[in-house]
Motif scaffolding. Structure first.
Motif, PDB file in Angstrom:
ATOM      1  N   ALA A 139       2.397  -2.476   2.815  1.00  0.00           N
ATOM      2  CA  ALA A 139       1.480  -1.356   2.583  1.00  0.00           C
ATOM      3  C   ALA A 139       1.984  -0.377   1.533  1.00  0.00           C
ATOM      4  O   ALA A 139       1.234   0.492   1.096  1.00  0.00           O
ATOM      5  CB  ALA A 139       1.224  -0.606   3.893  1.00  0.00           C
ATOM      6  N   THR A 140       3.243  -0.498   1.106  1.00  0.00           N
ATOM      7  CA  THR A 140       3.767   0.431   0.106  1.00  0.00           C
ATOM      8  C   THR A 140       3.560  -0.075  -1.313  1.00  0.00           C
ATOM      9  O   THR A 140       3.937   0.602  -2.268  1.00  0.00           O
ATOM     10  CB  THR A 140       5.261   0.705   0.340  1.00  0.00           C
ATOM     11  OG1 THR A 140       5.974  -0.540   0.364  1.00  0.00           O
ATOM     12  CG2 THR A 140       5.467   1.434   1.652  1.00  0.00           C
ATOM     13  N   GLY A 141       2.952  -1.249  -1.474  1.00  0.00           N
ATOM     14  CA  GLY A 141       2.589  -1.744  -2.789  1.00  0.00           C
ATOM     15  C   GLY A 141       1.195  -1.275  -3.176  1.00  0.00           C
ATOM     16  O   GLY A 141       0.475  -0.673  -2.376  1.00  0.00           O
ATOM     17  N   GLY A 142       0.804  -1.557  -4.430  1.00  0.00           N
ATOM     18  CA  GLY A 142      -0.495  -1.106  -4.917  1.00  0.00           C
ATOM     19  C   GLY A 142      -1.652  -1.685  -4.143  1.00  0.00           C
ATOM     20  O   GLY A 142      -2.561  -0.959  -3.709  1.00  0.00           O
ATOM     21  N   PHE A 143      -1.651  -3.001  -3.926  1.00  0.00           N
ATOM     22  CA  PHE A 143      -2.747  -3.634  -3.203  1.00  0.00           C
ATOM     23  C   PHE A 143      -2.681  -3.324  -1.708  1.00  0.00           C
ATOM     24  O   PHE A 143      -3.701  -3.097  -1.059  1.00  0.00           O
ATOM     25  CB  PHE A 143      -2.739  -5.145  -3.418  1.00  0.00           C
ATOM     26  CG  PHE A 143      -3.131  -5.566  -4.808  1.00  0.00           C
ATOM     27  CD1 PHE A 143      -4.285  -5.070  -5.403  1.00  0.00           C
ATOM     28  CD2 PHE A 143      -2.354  -6.451  -5.531  1.00  0.00           C
ATOM     29  CE1 PHE A 143      -4.650  -5.448  -6.685  1.00  0.00           C
ATOM     30  CE2 PHE A 143      -2.715  -6.837  -6.816  1.00  0.00           C
ATOM     31  CZ  PHE A 143      -3.864  -6.335  -7.398  1.00  0.00           C
ATOM     32  N   GLY A 144      -1.473  -3.321  -1.141  1.00  0.00           N
ATOM     33  CA  GLY A 144      -1.345  -3.017   0.279  1.00  0.00           C
ATOM     34  C   GLY A 144      -1.784  -1.611   0.609  1.00  0.00           C
ATOM     35  O   GLY A 144      -2.506  -1.373   1.589  1.00  0.00           O
ATOM     36  N   GLY A 145      -1.360  -0.643  -0.215  1.00  0.00           N
ATOM     37  CA  GLY A 145      -1.776   0.733   0.011  1.00  0.00           C
ATOM     38  C   GLY A 145      -3.280   0.902  -0.098  1.00  0.00           C
ATOM     39  O   GLY A 145      -3.903   1.626   0.688  1.00  0.00           O
ATOM     40  N   ALA A 146      -3.873   0.210  -1.082  1.00  0.00           N
ATOM     41  CA  ALA A 146      -5.331   0.242  -1.217  1.00  0.00           C
ATOM     42  C   ALA A 146      -5.994  -0.387  -0.004  1.00  0.00           C
ATOM     43  O   ALA A 146      -7.058   0.064   0.440  1.00  0.00           O
ATOM     44  CB  ALA A 146      -5.754  -0.483  -2.495  1.00  0.00           C
ATOM     45  N   GLY A 147      -5.360  -1.431   0.547  1.00  0.00           N
ATOM     46  CA  GLY A 147      -5.910  -2.081   1.730  1.00  0.00           C
ATOM     47  C   GLY A 147      -5.986  -1.157   2.920  1.00  0.00           C
ATOM     48  O   GLY A 147      -6.934  -1.218   3.718  1.00  0.00           O
ATOM     49  N   VAL A 148      -5.005  -0.278   3.068  1.00  0.00           N
ATOM     50  CA  VAL A 148      -5.037   0.700   4.163  1.00  0.00           C
ATOM     51  C   VAL A 148      -6.241   1.618   4.004  1.00  0.00           C
ATOM     52  O   VAL A 148      -7.000   1.865   4.954  1.00  0.00           O
ATOM     53  CB  VAL A 148      -3.730   1.514   4.198  1.00  0.00           C
ATOM     54  CG1 VAL A 148      -3.809   2.608   5.261  1.00  0.00           C
ATOM     55  CG2 VAL A 148      -2.529   0.611   4.466  1.00  0.00           C
ATOM     56  N   ALA A 149      -6.444   2.126   2.782  1.00  0.00           N
ATOM     57  CA  ALA A 149      -7.555   3.048   2.535  1.00  0.00           C
ATOM     58  C   ALA A 149      -8.905   2.380   2.754  1.00  0.00           C
ATOM     59  O   ALA A 149      -9.813   2.963   3.351  1.00  0.00           O
ATOM     60  CB  ALA A 149      -7.456   3.597   1.114  1.00  0.00           C
ATOM     61  N   VAL A 150      -9.045   1.139   2.281  1.00  0.00           N
ATOM     62  CA  VAL A 150     -10.323   0.434   2.421  1.00  0.00           C
ATOM     63  C   VAL A 150     -10.595   0.097   3.884  1.00  0.00           C
ATOM     64  O   VAL A 150     -11.730   0.197   4.355  1.00  0.00           O
ATOM     65  CB  VAL A 150     -10.351  -0.831   1.546  1.00  0.00           C
ATOM     66  CG1 VAL A 150     -11.636  -1.611   1.770  1.00  0.00           C
ATOM     67  CG2 VAL A 150     -10.226  -0.456   0.067  1.00  0.00           C
ATOM     68  N   ALA A 151      -9.567  -0.293   4.618  1.00  0.00           N
ATOM     69  CA  ALA A 151      -9.745  -0.612   6.036  1.00  0.00           C
ATOM     70  C   ALA A 151     -10.238   0.597   6.815  1.00  0.00           C
ATOM     71  O   ALA A 151     -11.116   0.488   7.689  1.00  0.00           O
ATOM     72  CB  ALA A 151      -8.434  -1.127   6.627  1.00  0.00           C
TER      73      ALA A 151
END
Length: 361
Positions: free
Chosen positions: A178-190
């Motif tokens: 979750a601390t990467g660009g896509f992972g962090g974005a995944g948290v927000a989208v979820a």
């Protein structure tokens, strides 16, 4: 037109004047206003990431721009429309098993080389030519906001994984990496989709704390230790209940045990979606056949996203469900493309957005 060109691996991008793209049927010419620069772009350009690219090439996977010209088969796009150009180009002659490339970034197989040679150049230029189906209208925007809208490319990737896994409102999701660009974005989208709880895992304690602070109490940050059993215990404790789905965005450097730490915490009937970068022997997951079968576990590999994901993500942004202001943005003019690549490498993270502005000298 002016463009930043990769002439050879391991050398800086060269700012050159090259011919304007020529329009064909089924294609759109776009004036590029803003394009994102990934944190790993330097590794693509120096060859260490081993991306397949025929050089010379104008790199850059997608971006924000305005329509300059359309082919005769475009029925809705108009000259001047603000659009997002997405980089996932799929062959049109085989619906069941299409070949695909990331325009201006890589072709994945030898079969896709022909596609790469046609849609060769990407968005590090004043103009680009893209397939009509890869252009999505985003509505009128302030030109000063164009850089923030490049985040669509980052947000759409985890959105594709969440759709593939069928995330439902109220469910508990684990985002690995979750601390990467896509992972962090995944948290927000979820959270925008309606996840009841998101367990965000990673090694960077400061980045995890920041995610929790920005995105609210439904986010449960968990720092990973590298010990599979201990990490699984932490994930289960943070979930405070059953875990419905895991979205994996672990990088190439991760070990298979880090994937298993979250995967084996899934409830009966849980779903595991793999979108990360594990390679070689580290990409071999020793998932137990008996455990998968008896627990009705679904394992889904997902590369990028389906065609409608961008349009749906635009709707979520317009509705205020996803806030583009969450990103710390730094912009560079086209002539500073090499500085942009270096800056992106040194400032990668879930909140950082490095943008190249071909509309600026």
């Amino acid at each position: 037109m002016k463009a930043a060109v990769l002439t050879a691996f391991g050398v800086p991008l060269k700012i050159m004047t090259i011919p304007d793209p020529v329009l064909g049927t089924g294609e759109v010419i776009v004036d590029v206003i803003a394009t994102g620069v990934t944190g790993y772009a330097a590794n693509v350009f120096n060859g260490s990431r081993n991306y397949l690219l025929e050089l010379p090439v104008v790199p850059g996977p997608g971006g924000i721009g305005r329509v300059r010209a359309t082919g005769p088969d475009a029925t809705r796009l108009k000259v001047g429309d603000w659009v997002f150009c997405e980089s996932t180009v799929r062959s049109r002659d085989e619906a069941l098993t299409p070949d695909s490339i990331l325009q201006g970034w890589t072709y994945r197989t030898e079969a896709a080389l022909q596609l790469h040679r046609h849609f060769h150049d990407g968005s590090f230029a004043e103009q680009m030519r893209v397939p009509t189906e890869n252009v999505t209208r985003i509505g009128d925007i302030d030109p000063a906001m164009a850089g923030r809208w490049t985040a669509l490319g980052r947000l759409a990737v985890p959105f594709g994984g969440l759709l593939a896994g069928g995330l439902r409102a109220g469910e508990t999701l684990v985002v690995s990496g979750a601390t990467g660009g896509f992972g962090g974005a995944g948290v927000a989208v979820a959270l925008a989709i309606g996840a009841g709880r998101v367990v965000a895992t990673g090694r960077n304690a400061a980045a995890l704390k920041d995610l929790g602070r920005r995105l609210g109490p439904r986010v449960a940050p968990v720092q990973m230790t590298g010990d599979e059993a201990e990490d699984r215990r932490r994930i289960i404790e943070a979930a405070a209940g059953s875990i419905d789905m895991v979205l994996d965005f672990l990088p190439r450097e991760a070990a298979a045990s880090q994937v298993l730490a979250a995967a084996m915490a899934l409830r009966h009937g849980g779903r595991l979606v793999l979108m990360g970068g594990l390679r070689g022997t580290q990409g071999d997951l020793p998932l137990n056949y008996n455990w998968l079968m008896h627990n009705n576990i679904t394992v889904k590999g997902q590369w990028m996203y389906d065609r409608d994901a961008i349009g749906r993500m635009v709707q979520m942004v317009r509705a205020g469900l996803v806030d583009l202001e969450q990103y710390e943005m730094t912009e560079f003019g086209l002539h500073d493309a090499n500085e942009a690549v270096a800056y992106a490498a040194a400032n990668a993270g879930p909140r950082q957005l490095t943008v190249l502005r071909p509309d600026r000298p």
